[in-house]
Design an enzyme around this catalytic site. Structure first.
Site, PDB file in Angstrom:
ATOM      1  N   HIS A  22       0.815  -1.217   0.000  1.00 22.87           N
ATOM      2  CA  HIS A  22       0.000   0.000   0.000  1.00 22.87           C
ATOM      3  C   HIS A  22       0.844   1.259   0.000  1.00 22.87           C
ATOM      4  CE1 HIS A  22      -2.927  -2.891   2.082  1.00 22.87           C
ATOM      5  NE2 HIS A  22      -3.215  -2.829   0.802  1.00 22.87           N
ATOM      6  N   GLN A  50       1.052  -8.442   5.078  1.00 18.10           N
ATOM      7  CA  GLN A  50       1.525  -9.500   5.975  1.00 18.10           C
ATOM      8  C   GLN A  50       0.612 -10.730   5.971  1.00 18.10           C
ATOM      9  OE1 GLN A  50       2.754  -8.130   9.877  1.00 18.10           O
ATOM     10  NE2 GLN A  50       2.353 -10.146  10.762  1.00 18.10           N
ATOM     11  N   CYS A  86       4.920   1.769   7.593  1.00 13.39           N
ATOM     12  CA  CYS A  86       3.822   2.661   7.200  1.00 13.39           C
ATOM     13  C   CYS A  86       2.973   3.041   8.419  1.00 13.39           C
ATOM     14  CB  CYS A  86       2.963   2.054   6.092  1.00 13.39           C
ATOM     15  SG  CYS A  86       2.219   0.478   6.479  1.00 13.39           S
TER      16      CYS A  86
HETATM   17 ZN   LIG Z   1       1.465   0.265   4.319  1.00  9.44          ZN
END
Ligand SMILES: [Zn+2]
Length: 219
Positions: A103, A142, A172
């Protein structure tokens, strides 16, 4: 990774549903994209300190994302050995990995613990570490990586069960967004005996807990 191996290695890059594979950009195009991001960050890619940065970033990407050049099932297929009646759980704890979240493309750093209950065949421990690496060196989430490691082991080795637990910190979360350092995420995938038999699952969880003094709650 050696550049020469990139051509011959199995390509297993996932792609969007129904999409044709996209041509790989040239090195020059990739470096140009880095210059664009430097400008987007607010700096000048012509500045002396940044001149070599695009080529360094592109070389780093070859390392970070080398997993796309390798077929995880081939990693496992090469080394099967017969074992004389060993039928207890085999556990490998604390396999460190570095990945990148799909992301935000920032690092996910953590550890993988793998257990399996062999059915005549075992795989060398270096191959388990290599399997983790092939999946980690891709854009990941993950949960997906946890399932991929477990499912590849189950499919190729066909043991009586596989257990995979991944603990990781996501940059992040720690360096942007909610800024929560020290948070780690734990994901698990239990297959076969580890899913159906609570004692087998507990044995695995207590082994990885003993190894790391982690206090992971027994399922
Ligand atoms: Zn991320």
């Amino acid at each position: 990774m050696a550049k020469s191996s990139r051509k011959s290695a199995a390509r297993s890059a996932p792609r969007a549903a129904n999409a044709k594979p996209l041509a790989k950009p040239s090195r020059g195009e990739a470096e140009e994209a880095v210059r664009t991001l430097i400008r987007w960050a607010g700096d000048d890619p012509r500045r002396e300190g940044l001149l070599e940065t695009p080529s360094r970033v592109v070389r780093s990407y070859e390392e970070f994302f080398a997993g796309y050049d390798h077929d995880p099932k081939l990693v496992l297929a090469r080394t099967f050995e017969e074992v004389d009646g060993y039928d207890e759980i085999i556990v490998l704890t604390d396999i460190r990995f570095e990945s990148h979240c799909e992301h935000h493309m920032v690092p996910i750093i953590g550890k993988v613990h793998i257990g399996y209950l062999p059915d005549r065949r075992v795989v060398g421990i270096s191959k388990l570490a290599r399997l983790v690496e092939v999946y980690a060196r891709r854009l990941q989430i993950q949960e997906k990586m946890t399932a991929q490691i477990a499912d590849a082991l189950q499919e190729v080795l066909k043991p009586r069960g596989v257990a995979v637990v991944v603990e990781a910190a996501h940059q992040c979360m720690t360096t942007r967004g909610v800024h929560k350092p020290g948070v780690s995420m734990v994901t698990s995938r239990m297959v076969g005996a580890f899913r159906s038999d609570a004692r087998t699952r507990r044995e695995f969880l207590s082994i990885i807990d003993m190894a790391g003094q982690r206090g992971i709650p027994n399922a």
